[in-house]
Scaffold this active site. Structure first.
Site, mmCIF file in Angstrom:
data_model
loop_
_atom_site.group_PDB
_atom_site.id
_atom_site.type_symbol
_atom_site.label_atom_id
_atom_site.label_comp_id
_atom_site.label_asym_id
_atom_site.label_seq_id
_atom_site.Cartn_x
_atom_site.Cartn_y
_atom_site.Cartn_z
ATOM 1 N N ARG A 169 21.829 95.649 10.591
ATOM 2 C CA ARG A 169 22.073 94.821 11.774
ATOM 3 C C ARG A 169 22.168 95.753 12.980
ATOM 4 O O ARG A 169 22.580 96.903 12.855
ATOM 5 C CB ARG A 169 23.377 94.030 11.622
ATOM 6 C CG ARG A 169 23.428 93.107 10.416
ATOM 7 C CD ARG A 169 24.799 92.457 10.293
ATOM 8 N NE ARG A 169 24.887 91.543 9.150
ATOM 9 C CZ ARG A 169 25.309 91.895 7.946
ATOM 10 N NH1 ARG A 169 25.687 93.148 7.713
ATOM 11 N NH2 ARG A 169 25.364 91.003 6.966
ATOM 12 N N LYS A 203 29.808 93.213 8.015
ATOM 13 C CA LYS A 203 30.797 92.221 8.417
ATOM 14 C C LYS A 203 32.083 92.432 7.627
ATOM 15 O O LYS A 203 32.063 92.688 6.434
ATOM 16 C CB LYS A 203 30.241 90.810 8.184
ATOM 17 C CG LYS A 203 29.051 90.482 9.074
ATOM 18 C CD LYS A 203 28.536 89.076 8.821
ATOM 19 C CE LYS A 203 27.381 88.749 9.749
ATOM 20 N NZ LYS A 203 26.834 87.396 9.514
ATOM 21 N N HIS A 275 16.726 91.836 15.029
ATOM 22 C CA HIS A 275 16.869 91.084 13.787
ATOM 23 C C HIS A 275 15.505 90.845 13.140
ATOM 24 O O HIS A 275 15.420 90.629 11.923
ATOM 25 C CB HIS A 275 17.583 89.763 14.051
ATOM 26 C CG HIS A 275 18.629 89.445 13.026
ATOM 27 N ND1 HIS A 275 19.732 90.242 12.806
ATOM 28 C CD2 HIS A 275 18.729 88.428 12.132
ATOM 29 C CE1 HIS A 275 20.475 89.723 11.840
ATOM 30 N NE2 HIS A 275 19.874 88.628 11.406
ATOM 31 N N ARG A 278 15.014 93.495 10.712
ATOM 32 C CA ARG A 278 15.842 93.252 9.509
ATOM 33 C C ARG A 278 15.153 92.227 8.604
ATOM 34 O O ARG A 278 15.085 92.410 7.384
ATOM 35 C CB ARG A 278 17.225 92.771 9.944
ATOM 36 C CG ARG A 278 18.190 92.442 8.797
ATOM 37 C CD ARG A 278 19.577 92.195 9.385
ATOM 38 N NE ARG A 278 20.484 91.522 8.467
ATOM 39 C CZ ARG A 278 21.230 92.134 7.549
ATOM 40 N NH1 ARG A 278 21.141 93.444 7.406
ATOM 41 N NH2 ARG A 278 22.059 91.445 6.780
ATOM 42 N N HIS A 301 24.638 91.354 2.164
ATOM 43 C CA HIS A 301 24.994 89.947 2.053
ATOM 44 C C HIS A 301 26.089 89.767 0.996
ATOM 45 O O HIS A 301 26.004 90.348 -0.094
ATOM 46 C CB HIS A 301 23.789 89.099 1.649
ATOM 47 C CG HIS A 301 22.793 88.903 2.744
ATOM 48 N ND1 HIS A 301 21.486 88.529 2.524
ATOM 49 C CD2 HIS A 301 22.930 89.022 4.093
ATOM 50 C CE1 HIS A 301 20.857 88.431 3.673
ATOM 51 N NE2 HIS A 301 21.708 88.719 4.636
ATOM 52 N N TYR A 310 14.822 84.477 1.888
ATOM 53 C CA TYR A 310 13.641 85.325 2.064
ATOM 54 C C TYR A 310 12.602 85.066 0.987
ATOM 55 O O TYR A 310 11.419 85.298 1.189
ATOM 56 C CB TYR A 310 14.032 86.803 2.055
ATOM 57 C CG TYR A 310 14.863 87.201 3.247
ATOM 58 C CD1 TYR A 310 14.278 87.469 4.477
ATOM 59 C CD2 TYR A 310 16.250 87.288 3.148
ATOM 60 C CE1 TYR A 310 15.040 87.820 5.573
ATOM 61 C CE2 TYR A 310 17.026 87.640 4.246
ATOM 62 C CZ TYR A 310 16.417 87.901 5.444
ATOM 63 O OH TYR A 310 17.176 88.240 6.531
#
Length: 331
Positions: A169, A203, A275, A278, A301, A310
């Site tokens: 990210r 995150k 992004h 990514r 993730h 994806y």
């Protein structure tokens, strides 16, 4: 109780009717008890005004007269405009239903109604948006459009190679410090594709270690040796990996601008953001045969479900290849 202050005006102009007063009580509660921001309260008022007008069209003037089928019909009207107002997008319709559900729940808690007519009416679910990805050739054009004959060019090339090589990210990339990267330093390591890795913080500050491809590792090495020392001398000794022209940490907006300029120079027609790299990283790995759980780990993730979107992209690619190549794909 009439609402005061923020979001002035009564629901559908019906402040004296039981239905209008009951809606105003809810808005006042949201303002005073929940401390709703002015813009949010205004959005609630617009949504509930439409709901009140819809109910009035059905001859309903009091909260207790509203049945489940009335709420269900309103939810449908949000999508098809059957109430005479413009149809809403899935996201806007969902926001409106959330406001209506909150209203009915409030009425039950306050004793205004005995039953929650909206309790089992759920907001519409937005369809899965496929990630935007560009082709390998387009990524290569972007990367190779950046000249490396200046400190800024070396930094820009290193940043873009890094983003595509790691799938990081943009916030993870600009948040990196020099010590978060371990590059192969000697000829023996380089010749064997030696250990080049980066430590990323995703995150919730969740840490993961991601390998660096040889192109990204070389671009970072060139930047660290030939460009960063001179740029850093203009600043105050920040440990940041990617620096701006003043020697401070590069911002997300500046990184976006770097990519935008490179994409424009490469002649890429579609809108390209950090992004995008990514998404392209994940899509190209899966198209190359990578396991979805490996890609999940690389992307950081928390759930493989997030990564599986994806696979829809690669499935589309497989269908296109099949249709074009199989002798009996098309009748």
């Amino acid at each position: 109780m009439p609402a005061t202050g923020t979001g002035a005006g009564t629901a559908a102009g019906q402040g004296t009717a039981p239905l209008g007063r009951a809606v105003e009580d809810y808005l006042q509660h949201m303002l005073v008890e929940r401390g709703l921001a002015a813009n949010t309260l205004a959005a609630y008022r617009r949504d509930l005004n439409r709901y009140v007008r819809f109910l009035q069209q059905r001859g309903i003037t009091a909260p207790g007269a509203i049945a489940r089928q009335d709420v269900s019909a309103f939810a449908q009207a949000l999508s098809d405009g059957a109430d005479g107002a413009a149809p809403l997008s899935t996201r806007s319709a969902a926001r409106t239903i959330v406001a209506v559900r909150g209203l009915h729940k409030f009425w039950v808690l306050e004793g205004t109604t005995g039953l929650d007519a909206a309790g089992d009416i759920h907001p519409p679910m937005p369809g899965k948006r496929l990630p935007k990805a560009i082709s390998v050739a387009e990524v290569t054009r972007i990367l190779e459009s950046v000249g490396t004959d200046s400190p800024g060019g070396l930094r820009d090339r290193a940043l873009l190679e890094f983003l595509y090589s790691t799938g990081a990210r943009i916030s993870e990339a600009v948040g990196l410090d020099v010590d978060d990267v371990a590059l192969a330093r000697d000829a023996a390591e380089r010749s064997t594709g030696g250990p080049a890795v980066v430590r990323l913080f995703g995150k919730g500050s969740k840490e993961r270690v991601v390998p660096l491809g040889s192109y990204a590792a070389q671009a970072l090495d060139d930047y660290l040796v030939r460009a960063r020392p001179g740029i850093a001398a203009k600043g105050r000794g920040t440990p940041a990996l990617f620096l701006n022209a003043r020697g401070g940490r590069l911002s997300r907006q500046s990184a976006w601008t770097i990519l935008k300029a490179a994409a424009g120079k490469a002649g890429i027609g579609q809108d390209v953001s950090p992004h995008t790299l990514r998404h392209s990283f994940a899509t190209h790995l899966l198209e190359g045969g990578a396991d979805v759980r490996v890609v999940q780990e690389l992307l950081g993730h928390a759930s493989v479900t997030t990564t599986q979107v994806y696979t829809l992209v690669t499935a589309d690619t497989l269908r296109e290849v099949f249709a074009a190549a199989h002798p009996r794909a098309l009748g």
